[in-house]
Each structure stands twice: as structure tokens, then as C-alpha cells.
Design a protein around this motif. Sequence first.
Motif, PDB file in Angstrom:
ATOM      1  N   LYS A 125       0.847  -1.189   0.000  1.00 23.39           N
ATOM      2  CA  LYS A 125       0.000   0.000   0.000  1.00 23.39           C
ATOM      3  C   LYS A 125       0.879   1.235   0.000  1.00 23.39           C
ATOM      4  N   VAL A 127       0.593   5.277  -0.379  1.00 28.05           N
ATOM      5  CA  VAL A 127      -0.183   6.508  -0.477  1.00 28.05           C
ATOM      6  C   VAL A 127       0.725   7.552  -1.098  1.00 28.05           C
ATOM      7  N   THR A 140      -3.538   6.363  -4.443  1.00 30.11           N
ATOM      8  CA  THR A 140      -3.067   5.251  -3.622  1.00 30.11           C
ATOM      9  C   THR A 140      -2.920   4.009  -4.495  1.00 30.11           C
TER      10      THR A 140
END
Length: 220
Positions: A125, A127, A140
Motif C-alpha cells: 500500500k 499513499v 493510492t
Amino acid sequence: MNLTRYRTKRDFTRTAEPSGRSSPHQRTGRRLLFVIQKHAARRLHYDFRLELDGVLKSWAVPKGVPVVQGEKRLAVQVEDHPVEYANFEGTIPAGNYGAGTVMLWDAGIGQVLDEEPRQALRAGKRVLHLQGQKLKGHWTLVRMRAREEAEPNTWLLIKTEEDAPRISARAEDRSVLSGRTMKQIAAQGGPTWQSNRNQAVRRASGRATRPASRVRRRRR
Ligand code: MN
């Protein structure tokens, strides 16, 4: 984190793409170079690339970067590319890997928020805050598969936080490196990026991706 896969796919006597043999200027920290290349290969797609540890981590985004908050687009992680690829624009000749026209569609600084960039990649992940010439704002990248899988290469690129400013039709078909359209790049054949390499990226990012020789000269 090496360029073996990149190099084995390509014959550098037949394509003008960089081999990545020169030692790249490495940036560390959270403010990293990003580029998006519009690539009219067998199928049109966009290649999203974000620097990490001296290479460009790369994702092919078939439908392009989403601009409406909440929109998700498939992003398939592909082989790491050399940092010099950030300045590549031109035509990859027929019969070569990725044959077709490549436009430097956007370039700038991509910040990885929340996590340290390496850790964010491992965790699946990332961002991002992009400050490009066309794209500005938050996105994202989320990995779809579990990290245990053999090929954990399927990600989603999601527009988060807010809508991005719409890309005009004119901007959509305009290189941030040369100002050319896809048609013009294709018509002019080979790459012309050598003459003014790094210009667009340097302008966009306010940072240099200058060759090592110039870095050394400045330090003297
Ligand atoms: Mn591509």
C-alpha cells in the motif's frame, strides 16, 4: 531490485531505450522522481514509474490514471526500469519488446506518504502525493494479491482524497518533454530525447537527474 529482467527482454543494439549501464544518481527519502509514459504498444496503456533505490518501480495502467475521487484502475507491476528511462521518448522499432510509440506524458515529484517508501512497497500500500505537470494530488496504489503469492504483481491505482483537475484533450496528447503529440512522435521515428535529456524532468521536479560526470564537476 535489479535490472536483469529489464535487460533480458531487450536488445539494446535494436532499441534506443537506455540499458541502464551508467550508475544512476540516487535519491533517498520520500521525495522521489515519478514519470508516466503513454505507450502505444500492441494496446495503448500508460506506464507509471516511481523511483526507488536507483531504479524506477513500474506499473502498466491499461486505462490510464483515474482523476475522479474513488475511481480505481488496474495497475500491473512490471519489471524495474533504469532511472534513465524517465527521459525516454520515441519509437521502439517493430519486432522489439514493447514495440510502438512512447510519449513522456507527465513527470515530477512523487511523495510516498504515511510509510517509508520501501516498507510501503513491501506492505502493498503506497499513499502517493504527485506533483507533476499534469497530475497533482493524492493517489493510492494497493496490491490486490497476498504477498505470499509467486507473482504479486496486480495492483489497483485509486484516486483518493479529492478529484484531480481534468486533463484537457490538448494536454492528454502532449509530451511534457518535447511538446509533441503521439502522431508527431510516431512520424519522427527514432528518439530525440538525447538532445535535451533530463530537461522536462528537471523542470518538473526542480531536481537534477544529471549524469554523474556533471555531479562530480559541481562538487569540485
Ligand atoms: Mn509500456
